[in-house]
Design an enzyme around this catalytic site. Structure first.
Site, PDB file in Angstrom:
ATOM      1  N   GLU A 142      -7.293   3.905  -6.540  1.00 29.20           N
ATOM      2  CA  GLU A 142      -8.031   3.808  -5.278  1.00 29.20           C
ATOM      3  C   GLU A 142      -9.541   3.803  -5.554  1.00 29.20           C
ATOM      4  O   GLU A 142      -9.983   4.217  -6.642  1.00 29.20           O
ATOM      5  CB  GLU A 142      -7.669   5.013  -4.379  1.00 29.20           C
ATOM      6  CG  GLU A 142      -8.383   5.106  -3.036  1.00 29.20           C
ATOM      7  CD  GLU A 142      -8.327   3.845  -2.194  1.00 29.20           C
ATOM      8  OE1 GLU A 142      -8.989   2.843  -2.579  1.00 29.20           O
ATOM      9  OE2 GLU A 142      -7.586   3.822  -1.191  1.00 29.20           O
ATOM     10  N   ARG A 143     -10.336   3.300  -4.627  1.00 30.34           N
ATOM     11  CA  ARG A 143     -11.808   3.357  -4.747  1.00 30.34           C
ATOM     12  C   ARG A 143     -12.224   4.815  -4.977  1.00 30.34           C
ATOM     13  O   ARG A 143     -11.650   5.749  -4.370  1.00 30.34           O
ATOM     14  CB  ARG A 143     -12.413   2.829  -3.437  1.00 30.34           C
ATOM     15  CG  ARG A 143     -13.914   3.014  -3.318  1.00 30.34           C
ATOM     16  CD  ARG A 143     -14.389   2.558  -1.956  1.00 30.34           C
ATOM     17  NE  ARG A 143     -15.782   2.965  -1.718  1.00 30.34           N
ATOM     18  CZ  ARG A 143     -16.395   2.868  -0.549  1.00 30.34           C
ATOM     19  NH1 ARG A 143     -15.734   2.385   0.510  1.00 30.34           N
ATOM     20  NH2 ARG A 143     -17.655   3.258  -0.404  1.00 30.34           N
TER      21      ARG A 143
ATOM     22  N   HIS B  48      -3.477   0.827  -3.512  1.00 35.13           N
ATOM     23  CA  HIS B  48      -4.165   1.641  -2.496  1.00 35.13           C
ATOM     24  C   HIS B  48      -4.918   0.756  -1.494  1.00 35.13           C
ATOM     25  O   HIS B  48      -5.190  -0.408  -1.749  1.00 35.13           O
ATOM     26  CB  HIS B  48      -5.153   2.574  -3.222  1.00 35.13           C
ATOM     27  CG  HIS B  48      -4.481   3.428  -4.256  1.00 35.13           C
ATOM     28  ND1 HIS B  48      -4.049   4.707  -4.023  1.00 35.13           N
ATOM     29  CD2 HIS B  48      -4.132   3.157  -5.545  1.00 35.13           C
ATOM     30  CE1 HIS B  48      -3.476   5.199  -5.099  1.00 35.13           C
ATOM     31  NE2 HIS B  48      -3.511   4.285  -6.045  1.00 35.13           N
TER      32      HIS B  48
ATOM     33  N   TRP C   6      -3.445  13.689   1.935  1.00 30.31           N
ATOM     34  CA  TRP C   6      -4.834  13.679   2.435  1.00 30.31           C
ATOM     35  C   TRP C   6      -5.067  12.547   3.443  1.00 30.31           C
ATOM     36  O   TRP C   6      -6.034  12.603   4.205  1.00 30.31           O
ATOM     37  CB  TRP C   6      -5.808  13.576   1.256  1.00 30.31           C
ATOM     38  CG  TRP C   6      -5.994  14.883   0.536  1.00 30.31           C
ATOM     39  CD1 TRP C   6      -5.185  15.991   0.614  1.00 30.31           C
ATOM     40  CD2 TRP C   6      -7.042  15.227  -0.381  1.00 30.31           C
ATOM     41  NE1 TRP C   6      -5.665  16.974  -0.196  1.00 30.31           N
ATOM     42  CE2 TRP C   6      -6.799  16.563  -0.816  1.00 30.31           C
ATOM     43  CE3 TRP C   6      -8.168  14.548  -0.872  1.00 30.31           C
ATOM     44  CZ2 TRP C   6      -7.653  17.213  -1.725  1.00 30.31           C
ATOM     45  CZ3 TRP C   6      -9.013  15.200  -1.766  1.00 30.31           C
ATOM     46  CH2 TRP C   6      -8.739  16.531  -2.188  1.00 30.31           C
ATOM     47  N   ASN C   7      -4.187  11.502   3.439  1.00 34.49           N
ATOM     48  CA  ASN C   7      -4.298  10.545   4.560  1.00 34.49           C
ATOM     49  C   ASN C   7      -4.012  11.329   5.840  1.00 34.49           C
ATOM     50  O   ASN C   7      -4.706  11.193   6.833  1.00 34.49           O
ATOM     51  CB  ASN C   7      -3.248   9.420   4.448  1.00 34.49           C
ATOM     52  CG  ASN C   7      -3.534   8.461   3.290  1.00 34.49           C
ATOM     53  OD1 ASN C   7      -2.595   7.907   2.713  1.00 34.49           O
ATOM     54  ND2 ASN C   7      -4.800   8.258   2.946  1.00 34.49           N
TER      55      ASN C   7
ATOM     56  N   ARG D 126       0.846   8.704  -5.801  1.00 39.10           N
ATOM     57  CA  ARG D 126       1.215   8.217  -4.476  1.00 39.10           C
ATOM     58  C   ARG D 126       1.583   6.725  -4.525  1.00 39.10           C
ATOM     59  O   ARG D 126       2.476   6.269  -3.808  1.00 39.10           O
ATOM     60  CB  ARG D 126       0.101   8.487  -3.460  1.00 39.10           C
ATOM     61  CG  ARG D 126      -1.295   7.904  -3.779  1.00 39.10           C
ATOM     62  CD  ARG D 126      -2.336   8.489  -2.810  1.00 39.10           C
ATOM     63  NE  ARG D 126      -3.650   7.872  -2.844  1.00 39.10           N
ATOM     64  CZ  ARG D 126      -4.677   8.276  -3.606  1.00 39.10           C
ATOM     65  NH1 ARG D 126      -4.534   9.303  -4.453  1.00 39.10           N
ATOM     66  NH2 ARG D 126      -5.863   7.665  -3.539  1.00 39.10           N
TER      67      ARG D 126
ATOM     68  N   SER E 239      -0.236   9.637   2.399  1.00 42.46           N
ATOM     69  CA  SER E 239      -0.400  10.746   1.436  1.00 42.46           C
ATOM     70  C   SER E 239      -0.804  12.008   2.191  1.00 42.46           C
ATOM     71  O   SER E 239      -1.197  11.957   3.365  1.00 42.46           O
ATOM     72  CB  SER E 239      -1.508  10.382   0.440  1.00 42.46           C
ATOM     73  OG  SER E 239      -2.783  10.560   1.058  1.00 42.46           O
TER      74      SER E 239
ATOM     75  N   ARG F 256       0.853  -1.191   0.000  1.00 41.31           N
ATOM     76  CA  ARG F 256       0.000   0.000   0.000  1.00 41.31           C
ATOM     77  C   ARG F 256       0.888   1.239   0.000  1.00 41.31           C
ATOM     78  O   ARG F 256       1.960   1.240   0.625  1.00 41.31           O
ATOM     79  CB  ARG F 256      -0.906   0.003   1.249  1.00 41.31           C
ATOM     80  CG  ARG F 256      -1.870   1.196   1.268  1.00 41.31           C
ATOM     81  CD  ARG F 256      -2.659   1.252   2.566  1.00 41.31           C
ATOM     82  NE  ARG F 256      -3.434   2.526   2.648  1.00 41.31           N
ATOM     83  CZ  ARG F 256      -4.111   2.907   3.721  1.00 41.31           C
ATOM     84  NH1 ARG F 256      -4.119   2.152   4.809  1.00 41.31           N
ATOM     85  NH2 ARG F 256      -4.784   4.062   3.729  1.00 41.31           N
ATOM     86  N   HIS F 257       0.472   2.281  -0.715  1.00 42.80           N
ATOM     87  CA  HIS F 257       1.302   3.497  -0.820  1.00 42.80           C
ATOM     88  C   HIS F 257       1.550   4.065   0.576  1.00 42.80           C
ATOM     89  O   HIS F 257       0.741   3.885   1.490  1.00 42.80           O
ATOM     90  CB  HIS F 257       0.614   4.544  -1.707  1.00 42.80           C
ATOM     91  CG  HIS F 257      -0.717   5.025  -1.195  1.00 42.80           C
ATOM     92  ND1 HIS F 257      -0.839   5.904  -0.138  1.00 42.80           N
ATOM     93  CD2 HIS F 257      -1.979   4.731  -1.602  1.00 42.80           C
ATOM     94  CE1 HIS F 257      -2.122   6.134   0.079  1.00 42.80           C
ATOM     95  NE2 HIS F 257      -2.832   5.444  -0.792  1.00 42.80           N
ATOM     96  N   GLY F 258       2.677   4.776   0.702  1.00 42.40           N
ATOM     97  CA  GLY F 258       2.976   5.448   1.965  1.00 42.40           C
ATOM     98  C   GLY F 258       1.931   6.515   2.240  1.00 42.40           C
ATOM     99  O   GLY F 258       1.078   6.831   1.392  1.00 42.40           O
TER     100      GLY F 258
HETATM  101  O1  LIG Z   1      -9.014   7.331  -0.808  1.00 39.15           O
HETATM  102  C1  LIG Z   1      -8.841   7.563   0.429  1.00 39.15           C
HETATM  103  O2  LIG Z   1      -9.406   8.500   1.056  1.00 39.15           O
HETATM  104  C2  LIG Z   1      -7.864   6.685   1.205  1.00 39.15           C
HETATM  105  O3  LIG Z   1      -6.918   6.178   0.283  1.00 39.15           O
HETATM  106  C3  LIG Z   1      -8.568   5.499   1.727  1.00 39.15           C
HETATM  107  O4  LIG Z   1      -9.605   5.929   2.437  1.00 39.15           O
HETATM  108  P1  LIG Z   1     -10.027   5.019   3.693  1.00 39.15           P
HETATM  109  O5  LIG Z   1      -9.420   5.654   4.895  1.00 39.15           O
HETATM  110  O6  LIG Z   1     -11.550   5.037   3.632  1.00 39.15           O
HETATM  111  O7  LIG Z   1      -9.470   3.634   3.427  1.00 39.15           O
END
Ligand SMILES: O=C(O)[C@H](O)COP(=O)(O)O
Ligand SMILES: O=C(O)[C@H](O)COP(=O)(O)O
Ligand SMILES: O=C(O)[C@H](O)COP(=O)(O)O
Ligand SMILES: O=C(O)[C@H](O)COP(=O)(O)O
Lengths: 261, 261, 261, 261
Positions: free
Chosen positions: D107-108, D202, D34-35, D80, D32, D28-30
């Site tokens: 990512e979703r 992701h 926004w994480n 990312r 980010s 999984r990417h490090g």
């Molecule tokens: O796309 C995102 O916001 C994060 O990569 C994943 O979100 P999550 O915290 O719902 O897994």
């Protein structure tokens, strides 16, 4: 070096660009550890120096500043070219374009000279032979044997090719003969499909492509170097001829139609 | 023809096959309209004759009878080879394997000789020159110009390559130089990935591959023909050397290690 | 059948074609042995009948007569579709275009019904259930087990996928879910790159594509059949919407915007 | 997070590994940008934070220390993940392996939630709905419209797909339906060809793959997270089933058979 490059590419009055224009940008890898110590590198997978990484970053920033967009990139199997491409793609924010790697874009294979400093070769074989090896078109270095410390025969990245396909030492002509099939089968068809192409590779590999595109007379190849970390911009017609290139006969041609950024 | 083929390939005592064995089957297209009328064909897209289609079907039946299974096939952009492959795949019931087509497997380009009968060339240029053109390694035919009735420059199937990449006339050596990058980049890697490969192509293209694999001395190439519609079976080691091939020095080598079915 | 097809595709007044137009031709395989004996085929690799081969040839002749040129073709791993494509390419003289085969274009997998005649199913399960299996969108046939005479699990052509990826019985919806990734990742990108695409496949696979392109209401899918061996011509906008298609609401849509040749 | 991951993957006694073993490493990417600011990212091309780059480097060092060799890598079109892969390849000195990028590993797509912080969603829609969006399998966020500040419709990197193919908001199930065709057509065939595969992607994309490989019951997906920058090592049988995975029924299964490095 840079001066020579700029000298080489005096801006030509641009002909009316009615013909289809294809974009090709050539980028030589930034300074490597053995460029710094002036050793013959070839297929040895040395890394970039700090300066080399900065040159690669600088190239990406220039591409970004001039708004260049690419659709695909091509590079060699050697990290100094791959990392130069990564830095350039990062700086011009195009991490997502497809990247294709090929042994055919590797640096010229310097055979038994690999690992020797240019000074050592000069001392042992004389300046004239050194220049012939480095810039002559047909001077083939003595072949590298399996007991050479930098023998590439067992390297996993070349296993798909089988042993006999790998060079053990190349003249510039042999290097070009190995590079051009990649130009014919991958780079040209991409441009004719409308793709804008970035090629990150090595001094001699790019000199082979430039000699082919600009149809530079063999004896005049000695005169030009590909500057490190400075993108060379080519605009090509549908016949893959540089647009705006001078039509002076190939014999006297010294100029490179690429415009460094 | 068949006799000559069998002559060429006296059965050798089979060495213990411990080493990795790769299967490569070479198949020359069945008789074409211009083979029948003994005209130089090259890149002209002539069709198979009725006899040619029977030869292709016969090849497929032989492959089926001997239980050959393939994982991929390679052929040229010329219908006489493509249709031969289709017949062979149909008869050995392997319609589904991936087929890759490449201009690099096209027949040797006979330049300005294209369309002339071998008799005409003999009358105009003499038997000796005719043989040099047909079977010499370095004899290059006069180039084909755009006004030639069979000029390939405008053919849609070659548009992705751009004009300068296309041959206008090849010696056998030039033909080999254009074929071998396909061998190195596509056929060998497929076999080293464990694929069993079927190549349906042309007399001179296959002679170039056979000369390369069997390391046949240049002066001895004149002696062998690839029989039409008879699969040549190669078992190759990991180093892509024919297994069971005689180790007589290349110079005196006349034999082909392939075993016709 | 043919009448229905023509009925289905009343000629629409053609809108001014300013928008980018992409060419897609869909071709259902000619009559197969089991079409003739009205048995559920699915992934069983039955061959074309004589009539089926004639239909395929006829399709190619029509494509030739109307001057259609293609840049690439796509088909399934089943010989009835592959041979239909070969005949069409032969008759419109385009043997040389790249052909890509994929299991995703295979016919719908009829599970345990495979091999049964439509009459047998009718007798054992009734007409209504038969119609639900054949033309309902969500009716899934009972799954095929490894002891079924036509079990596909051990077929070499699917080995690269691994066992769990293969269907053992599909509703039309499941078939569409397995076909559309190929449409999204291969067919659409090819057209957006300017390629003119020929797809030779099967009744239900093509019905899935047509339902998707023409946005036909689920309950209206029962009404249309893809005629065998008659090319369906689609002109698509950049948004992959049929140009000239009626804008009647999808619910009532019965028409197919394709124009049979 | 890390603790939970280790908890989830109690070491299992390793079964005798006679069956073919395939290596798959998920990364999984490090972290980010926004994480870090707990905002829903999805397809917004945010970069790694300094911490994120360190995590990616750490992952590469661990792969190097444990002697992992890869033959190909797959990643998404988002920087990312691409930069995480670059760092990992650099640290384990495998810059030269082929890398394939696909939108299917993105990512979703969080639809209209994209850009909102998790706190904002909690305040506006409540904790329960927030959890449903984040970890429920079928909860689809409101669709993103073209006037959304992070609308992806005009992004050059998706042009080859055409507008209708792009998601505007996905439940986890919809995300999995879009990821699995890549698993079936690219990752599994690579492993069955003997390739050792590294996938840098992701959180939700990898959760979809893990749910599929480990056959984890839907209601149990909530419980596991993919740790950032910690390679998850899978050994898979020829049937693509994790070797050594517990055979407890999928319903109660909480465990992940992957072993974090
Ligand atoms: O796309 C995102 O916001 C994060 O990569 C994943 O979100 P999550 O915290 O719902 O897994
Ligand atoms: O391989 C090398 O040594 C350098 O990349 C090129 O050497 P050069 O200085 O001869 O161009
Ligand atoms: O191109 C041709 O004319 C034939 O395929 C080969 O000619 P040849 O008889 O010289 O081999
Ligand atoms: O697979 C089959 O049986 C036929 O191709 C299609 O069957 P159908 O008559 O139900 O369309």
């Amino acid at each position: 070096m840079l001066r020579a490059a700029r000298l080489l590419t005096r801006q030509r009055p641009r002909k009316a660009q009615t013909r289809a224009q294809h974009l090709l940008v050539l980028l030589r890898h930034g300074q490597s550890e053995w460029n710094a110590s002036k050793r013959f590198t070839g297929w040895v997978d040395v890394d970039l120096t700090e300066q080399g990484r900065e040159e690669a970053t600088h190239a990406g920033i220039m591409l970004k500043r001039h708004g260049f967009e690419f659709d695909e990139a091509h590079t060699s199997l050697l990290k100094r070219a791959v990392r130069t491409l990564w830095s350039a793609l990062h700086c011009c924010d195009q991490h997502w374009i497809p990247v294709r790697r090929s042994w055919r874009l590797n640096e010229r294979h310097y055979g038994a000279l690999t690992g020797m400093s240019k000074q050592e070769v000069k001392d042992q074989m004389g300046e004239e032979l050194l220049q012939k090896f480095r810039r002559g078109f047909d001077k083939k270095p003595i072949g590298m044997r399996p007991d050479h410390p930098f023998w590439t025969g067992r390297d996993r990245r070349y296993q798909h090719l089988g042993p006999n396909a790998l060079p053990t030492g190349e003249s510039l002509r042999m290097c070009q003969e190995r590079v051009l099939p990649y130009w014919v089968d991958n780079i040209v068809p991409a441009m004719r499909r409308g793709k804008r192409v970035l090629v990150a590779a090595h001094n001699n590999t790019l000199r082979c492509l430039v000699q082919h595109m600009d149809n530079i007379a063999i004896e005049n190849i000695r005169d030009f170097e590909i500057p490190t970390g400075i993108p060379l911009i080519y605009r090509l017609s549908d016949e893959m001829e540089p647009i705006g290139a001078s039509t002076a006969s190939a014999r006297s041609r010294r100029t490179v139609s690429a415009r460094p950024l």
